[in-house]
Design a protein around this motif. Structure first.
Motif, short mmCIF file in Angstrom:
data_model
loop_
_atom_site.label_atom_id
_atom_site.label_comp_id
_atom_site.label_asym_id
_atom_site.label_seq_id
_atom_site.Cartn_x
_atom_site.Cartn_y
_atom_site.Cartn_z
N LEU A 138 5.43 9.15 14.61
CA LEU A 138 4.84 10.23 13.81
C LEU A 138 5.85 10.87 12.85
CD1 LEU A 138 2.63 11.85 16.57
CD2 LEU A 138 1.83 10.58 14.56
N SER A 139 7.12 10.83 13.20
CA SER A 139 8.15 11.42 12.33
C SER A 139 8.65 10.43 11.28
CB SER A 139 9.33 11.91 13.17
OG SER A 139 10.04 10.81 13.72
N SER A 143 8.85 2.34 12.29
CA SER A 143 7.56 1.77 11.88
C SER A 143 6.88 1.20 13.12
CB SER A 143 7.77 0.67 10.85
OG SER A 143 8.40 -0.45 11.45
N VAL A 144 5.62 0.86 12.98
CA VAL A 144 4.90 0.23 14.08
C VAL A 144 5.58 -1.08 14.47
CG1 VAL A 144 2.71 -0.86 14.74
CG2 VAL A 144 2.70 1.35 13.58
N ALA A 170 -1.07 3.86 7.54
CA ALA A 170 -1.51 5.26 7.68
C ALA A 170 -0.36 6.16 8.08
CB ALA A 170 -2.64 5.34 8.70
N LEU A 171 0.51 5.68 8.97
CA LEU A 171 1.67 6.48 9.38
C LEU A 171 2.65 6.65 8.22
CD1 LEU A 171 2.29 4.98 12.93
CD2 LEU A 171 1.88 7.41 12.43
N SER A 172 2.88 5.60 7.45
CA SER A 172 3.82 5.73 6.32
C SER A 172 3.28 6.68 5.25
CB SER A 172 4.18 4.36 5.74
OG SER A 172 3.04 3.74 5.19
N GLN A 173 1.97 6.69 5.04
CA GLN A 173 1.36 7.64 4.10
C GLN A 173 1.48 9.06 4.63
OE1 GLN A 173 -2.65 6.29 3.51
NE2 GLN A 173 -2.05 4.59 2.19
N ALA A 174 1.31 9.23 5.91
CA ALA A 174 1.36 10.57 6.52
C ALA A 174 2.77 11.16 6.51
CB ALA A 174 0.82 10.53 7.95
N THR A 175 3.79 10.29 6.58
CA THR A 175 5.17 10.79 6.64
C THR A 175 5.86 10.81 5.29
OG1 THR A 175 6.00 8.59 7.22
CG2 THR A 175 5.50 10.08 9.04
N SER A 176 5.17 10.34 4.24
CA SER A 176 5.83 10.34 2.92
C SER A 176 5.51 11.59 2.14
CB SER A 176 5.40 9.12 2.11
OG SER A 176 4.00 9.08 1.93
#
Length: 176
Positions: A138-139, A143-144, A170-176
């Motif tokens: 999440l931070s 990466s996955v 989705a995680l990379s978009q959320a953390t950028s």
């Protein structure tokens, strides 16, 4: 042994574990995490300890009771938001192996988070990780693919890695 004692013992064995056995580590009654019954749980716990020891993963402060549960709930709720932003389907059961906390994100258009579930529902995608693993994902620390390579994340029933790749985007978009 008396007949009554034999009957009581038989009843206890036939009915299975007491409801307290479904509790998680935040309830301060969950047993040893090495006693996890879900296949792969021990591997995640060992991989987490190894990654923290080798400094591939930042350690997470040990928290128990309501504070630990609240922190994990925030991570799980954040993950639910990532799934929603990435247009990923619900019906995902998540086990945080260090505490034994099963949670479920369910739904299609509206995703709902349920905690303290008894385990995965039929046809759920099962995700195994640890507190340090979910925090690192999440931070944006991992990466996955990196988490899977380190053994910190297992996503069952994802043979073509489509879910993993969508989650990673989705995680990379959320953390950028």
């Amino acid at each position: 042994m008396s007949k009554l004692a034999v009957r009581l013992l038989f009843c206890a064995m036939a009915t299975g574990p007491a409801p307290l056995a479904m509790a998680c580590g935040y309830d301060a009654i969950y047993p040893n995490p090495f006693e996890q019954s879900w296949p792969g749980s021990l591997d995640i716990a060992i991989a987490t300890a190894t990654a923290v020891s080798s400094q591939d993963l930042a350690p997470v402060a040990k928290m128990v009771g309501p504070d630990g549960f609240n922190r994990s709930y925030q991570w799980l709720n954040q993950l639910k938001g990532v799934l929603k932003q990435g247009a990923l389907p619900g019906n995902v059961s998540i086990l945080l192996v260090d505490s034994g906390l099963w949670s479920r994100v369910r739904g299609k258009e509206v995703l709902l988070l349920q905690t303290h579930t008894k385990g995965p529902a039929k046809r759920d995608r099962v995700v195994l990780t640890s507190e340090a693993g979910i925090q690192a994902l999440l931070s944006g620390q991992l990466s996955v693919a990196q988490a899977k390579q380190l053994g910190l994340l297992v996503i069952e029933d994802d043979p073509d890695d489509a879910f993993s790749q969508s989650l990673d985007r989705a995680l990379s978009q959320a953390t950028s």
